[in-house]
Design an enzyme around this catalytic site. Structure first.
Site, PDB file in Angstrom:
ATOM      1  N   GLN A   1       0.856  -1.183   0.000  1.00 31.41           N
ATOM      2  CA  GLN A   1       0.000   0.000   0.000  1.00 31.41           C
ATOM      3  C   GLN A   1       0.892   1.233   0.000  1.00 31.41           C
ATOM      4  O   GLN A   1       1.645   1.470   0.939  1.00 31.41           O
ATOM      5  CB  GLN A   1      -0.902   0.024   1.240  1.00 31.41           C
ATOM      6  CG  GLN A   1      -1.876   1.199   1.240  1.00 31.41           C
ATOM      7  CD  GLN A   1      -2.611   1.333   2.567  1.00 31.41           C
ATOM      8  OE1 GLN A   1      -2.021   1.751   3.561  1.00 31.41           O
ATOM      9  NE2 GLN A   1      -3.875   0.985   2.580  1.00 31.41           N
TER      10      GLN A   1
ATOM     11  N   TYR B   1      -6.285  10.979   3.878  1.00 31.16           N
ATOM     12  CA  TYR B   1      -4.880  11.129   3.554  1.00 31.16           C
ATOM     13  C   TYR B   1      -4.782  12.152   2.411  1.00 31.16           C
ATOM     14  O   TYR B   1      -5.783  12.747   2.031  1.00 31.16           O
ATOM     15  CB  TYR B   1      -4.291   9.780   3.155  1.00 31.16           C
ATOM     16  CG  TYR B   1      -3.933   8.876   4.330  1.00 31.16           C
ATOM     17  CD1 TYR B   1      -4.757   8.797   5.449  1.00 31.16           C
ATOM     18  CD2 TYR B   1      -2.776   8.112   4.322  1.00 31.16           C
ATOM     19  CE1 TYR B   1      -4.441   7.983   6.510  1.00 31.16           C
ATOM     20  CE2 TYR B   1      -2.450   7.286   5.386  1.00 31.16           C
ATOM     21  CZ  TYR B   1      -3.288   7.230   6.483  1.00 31.16           C
ATOM     22  OH  TYR B   1      -2.957   6.430   7.531  1.00 31.16           O
TER      23      TYR B   1
ATOM     24  N   ALA C   1      -9.570  -7.622   7.839  1.00 31.56           N
ATOM     25  CA  ALA C   1      -8.488  -7.025   8.620  1.00 31.56           C
ATOM     26  C   ALA C   1      -8.521  -7.546  10.055  1.00 31.56           C
ATOM     27  O   ALA C   1      -7.741  -8.413  10.432  1.00 31.56           O
ATOM     28  CB  ALA C   1      -8.583  -5.506   8.585  1.00 31.56           C
ATOM     29  N   ARG C   2      -9.442  -7.008  10.882  1.00 23.48           N
ATOM     30  CA  ARG C   2      -9.441  -7.365  12.308  1.00 23.48           C
ATOM     31  C   ARG C   2      -9.651  -8.853  12.548  1.00 23.48           C
ATOM     32  O   ARG C   2      -9.049  -9.435  13.469  1.00 23.48           O
ATOM     33  CB  ARG C   2     -10.520  -6.561  13.037  1.00 23.48           C
ATOM     34  CG  ARG C   2     -10.202  -5.082  13.190  1.00 23.48           C
ATOM     35  CD  ARG C   2     -11.407  -4.296  13.654  1.00 23.48           C
ATOM     36  NE  ARG C   2     -12.456  -4.273  12.634  1.00 23.48           N
ATOM     37  CZ  ARG C   2     -13.661  -3.731  12.798  1.00 23.48           C
ATOM     38  NH1 ARG C   2     -13.962  -3.177  13.965  1.00 23.48           N
ATOM     39  NH2 ARG C   2     -14.551  -3.725  11.834  1.00 23.48           N
TER      40      ARG C   2
END
Length: 401
Positions: free
Chosen positions: A101, A171, A350-351
């Site tokens: 990424q 971002y 993810a988690r």
């Protein structure tokens, strides 16, 4: 009607064949104290690779020192390539692919920790860093675009199978897209067409670098906000228009759909419990005091449910022809198969993988049923561990060799 794909069958992502349609999403690992790859970071990605994912994503490979959210994150430079190559080789040895990424944190960057100026569409105060990000000039923007192309070239050298361009979470590219943050009155402000110029230029620069130096060897994806979850921020309607432009530009092999703002509403992405006390404990005063007093306004509570981003993502699926990656509440076979039935080509987790790196293999091994349940309880107490060493504090999942 086309047949619904098997989530566990091999699938094509651009020029790359993944062994299945399950991607480990990027989550900052906090395992690079010197901004270089460590054996700890390699293990962090090797375990879900061994656990069955089709591809794992190395988080926040910043394109420049000032593009990091903190000074201990990797930034893409020649010195980082040998370690990154060891990481990609370890993941490949487990049969999985690996993505880097790449991005610039923009107003989310910690200028104090990075010892480098942060950039934003306009002068912007970061309360975590207790520093201002300065307004990006045209030269700054051109440098960031070039840095993304360079990061893609280094990712090719390091053996990555894909790069994911970070266009989300406010971002830098996302902050330009946001009408709340981007109050410029030049060619990069005002209309959505102007505000989307940075995001589109980053993608095309990366695509150009890949076509020149890694044609046929590496895929290009991006992570894009569907909505910021903030009044005045990016809306679904504007995000869908941006996604159509990105599709028409032809720079991407797939788009991962995300949501939320790291600056003002991170829980809009994560859902579940909001660990205010644990977040406050991760900081020193005065930030700790501020989080204790106002943390509930920053870390808002959104109830968890499986596939919680699907409602918004359906709008993108109905309007776009490009491959899409569904993120958010993918924890079991039902949620994976629902995503396939809804027309998404890939799912991202993810988690659930932080709690159980071998969850995918467990689900796959279950013959035709859906009894396997993730151990993740959506308490989100893993989130504050990004300031020390990212891990699940509930399961104590094995995370060392």
């Amino acid at each position: 009607m086309p047949a619904i794909p098997d989530v566990f069958a091999p699938a094509k992502l651009g020029p790359v064949i993944l062994r299945n349609r399950i991607i480990k999403a990027a989550t900052f690992e906090a395992r690079t104290p010197d901004a270089l790859v460590t054996e700890d970071l390699i293990t962090y990605h090797r375990l879900p690779a061994a656990g069955g994912v089709g591809m794992t994503t190395v988080a926040y490979c910043a394109v420049s020192p000032g593009g990091r959210t903190a000074g201990n994150q990797i930034w893409m430079r020649p010195e980082a390539v040998p370690g990154l190559r060891r990481l990609t080789e370890a993941v490949h040895a487990e049969g999985a692919a690996v993505s880097a990424q790449i991005g610039h944190a923009g107003p989310v960057a910690d200028a104090r920790s990075n010892k480098a100026a942060a950039l934003a569409p306009v002068r912007f105060f970061n309360p975590i860093a207790m520093r201002f990000a300065r307004k990006a000039t045209r030269d700054d923007i051109d440098e960031v675009i070039a840095a993304h192309a360079n990061a893609a070239r280094l990712a090719i050298d390091a053996g990555f199978d894909a790069v994911e361009i970070h266009l989300g979470h406010n971002y830098l590219a996302s902050s330009f897209l946001s009408p709340l943050i981007n109050r410029r009155d030049d060619e990069f402000g005002g209309s959505l067409e102007n505000r989307a110029k940075v995001a589109r230029a980053l993608v095309l620069a990366v695509r150009g670098a890949v076509e020149k130096d890694g044609a046929g060897r590496i895929a290009v994806t991006a992570k894009l906000n569907m909505a910021d979850g903030v009044r005045g921020g990016i809306t679904v309607e504007e995000a869908l228009t941006t996604a159509k432009w990105l599709q028409d530009d032809g720079g991407l092999d797939a788009l991962e759909l995300t949501a939320g703002s790291s600056l003002v509403n991170p829980m809009y992405l994560f859902r579940g419990d909001a660990p205010v006390r644990e977040f406050a404990a991760a900081f020193t005063p005065p930030v700790r005091w501020g989080l204790r007093l106002t943390g509930r306004r920053f870390l808002r509570h959104y109830p968890y449910r499986d596939t919680y981003l699907l409602r918004e993502a359906r709008l993108f699926r109905s309007e776009l022809s490009m491959p899409l990656i569904l993120l958010g509440g993918i924890t079991n076979r039902e949620s994976m198969e629902l995503a396939m039935a809804e027309g998404f080509e890939f799912v991202a987790m993810a988690r659930a993988l932080l709690a159980e790196p071998d969850l995918v293999n467990r689900i796959k091994a279950e013959a035709g049923g859906s009894a396997v349940r993730s151990a993740c309880i959506h308490c989100n107490r893993c989130m504050p561990t990004i300031y020390t060493r990212t891990r699940c504090v509930v399961t104590g999942a094995p995370d060392t060799c």
